[in-house]
Design a protein around this motif. Sequence first.
Motif, PDB file in Angstrom:
ATOM      1  N   PRO A 187       0.827  -1.213   0.000  1.00 56.20           N
ATOM      2  CA  PRO A 187       0.000   0.000   0.000  1.00 56.20           C
ATOM      3  C   PRO A 187       0.858   1.259   0.000  1.00 56.20           C
ATOM      4  CG  PRO A 187      -0.798  -1.559   1.615  1.00 56.20           C
ATOM      5  CD  PRO A 187       0.517  -2.093   1.107  1.00 56.20           C
ATOM      6  N   TYR A 188       0.406   2.238  -0.705  1.00 57.38           N
ATOM      7  CA  TYR A 188       1.085   3.521  -0.754  1.00 57.38           C
ATOM      8  C   TYR A 188       0.035   4.603  -0.629  1.00 57.38           C
ATOM      9  CZ  TYR A 188      -0.221   2.973  -5.685  1.00 57.38           C
ATOM     10  OH  TYR A 188      -0.903   2.744  -6.842  1.00 57.38           O
ATOM     11  N   ALA A 235     -10.240   3.885  -8.662  1.00 57.37           N
ATOM     12  CA  ALA A 235     -10.488   2.678  -7.883  1.00 57.37           C
ATOM     13  C   ALA A 235      -9.287   1.750  -7.966  1.00 57.37           C
ATOM     14  CB  ALA A 235     -11.739   1.973  -8.395  1.00 57.37           C
ATOM     15  N   PHE A 236      -9.199   0.849  -6.996  1.00 60.52           N
ATOM     16  CA  PHE A 236      -8.145  -0.162  -6.975  1.00 60.52           C
ATOM     17  C   PHE A 236      -8.670  -1.371  -6.222  1.00 60.52           C
ATOM     18  CE2 PHE A 236      -7.572   2.446  -3.226  1.00 60.52           C
ATOM     19  CZ  PHE A 236      -7.274   1.543  -2.215  1.00 60.52           C
ATOM     20  N   ILE A 237      -7.928  -2.459  -6.298  1.00 54.28           N
ATOM     21  CA  ILE A 237      -8.285  -3.676  -5.575  1.00 54.28           C
ATOM     22  C   ILE A 237      -7.258  -3.880  -4.471  1.00 54.28           C
ATOM     23  CG2 ILE A 237      -8.602  -6.169  -5.720  1.00 54.28           C
ATOM     24  CD1 ILE A 237      -9.419  -5.687  -8.690  1.00 54.28           C
ATOM     25  N   ARG A 238      -7.753  -4.095  -3.269  1.00 55.14           N
ATOM     26  CA  ARG A 238      -6.891  -4.379  -2.113  1.00 55.14           C
ATOM     27  C   ARG A 238      -6.974  -5.886  -1.847  1.00 55.14           C
ATOM     28  NH1 ARG A 238      -8.878  -0.979   2.157  1.00 55.14           N
ATOM     29  NH2 ARG A 238      -7.473   0.579   1.317  1.00 55.14           N
ATOM     30  N   ARG A 239      -5.808  -6.502  -1.650  1.00 55.02           N
ATOM     31  CA  ARG A 239      -5.726  -7.937  -1.355  1.00 55.02           C
ATOM     32  C   ARG A 239      -5.128  -8.106   0.031  1.00 55.02           C
ATOM     33  NH1 ARG A 239      -1.616 -11.334  -4.930  1.00 55.02           N
ATOM     34  NH2 ARG A 239      -0.176 -10.078  -3.716  1.00 55.02           N
ATOM     35  N   GLU A 276      -1.936  -3.839  -2.856  1.00 57.63           N
ATOM     36  CA  GLU A 276      -2.925  -3.103  -3.638  1.00 57.63           C
ATOM     37  C   GLU A 276      -2.532  -3.085  -5.108  1.00 57.63           C
ATOM     38  OE1 GLU A 276      -3.171   0.750  -1.799  1.00 57.63           O
ATOM     39  OE2 GLU A 276      -4.233  -0.039  -0.061  1.00 57.63           O
ATOM     40  N   SER A 277      -3.549  -3.026  -5.943  1.00 60.86           N
ATOM     41  CA  SER A 277      -3.342  -2.918  -7.386  1.00 60.86           C
ATOM     42  C   SER A 277      -3.073  -1.458  -7.734  1.00 60.86           C
ATOM     43  CB  SER A 277      -4.593  -3.405  -8.119  1.00 60.86           C
ATOM     44  OG  SER A 277      -5.645  -2.470  -7.951  1.00 60.86           O
TER      45      SER A 277
END
Length: 96
Positions: free
Chosen positions: A28-29, A58-62, A74-75
């Motif tokens: 994450p940033y 938007a982004f995807i967090r894993r 994160e993407s």
Amino acid sequence: MIGLEEECVSPHVVMAQRNHVRLDWRRPYRTLERVRPTAWTCACRATVYELCEGGGRAFIRRTTQFDGDRQVDESPRWPVNEARVIWTALLSGRAR
């Protein structure tokens, strides 16, 4: 008796297809202001995905959980509509 799968209310990610697209996962940033999860996968699995949106991006967090440890990746950020397409691909095994 109801099985665990039947008790879950959030979707599960299906197994990755052989020719799936590999997403670029990063630590994450600096995040978008006022970002919020708008969709997520079931927390009964070791890896949980969230579609996060804010400010038109938007982004995807894993989040991966191993023996009490959590790793969050994160993407990249995309326009919301593009991220929703990628989210659908992730759920169906066409992206990972």
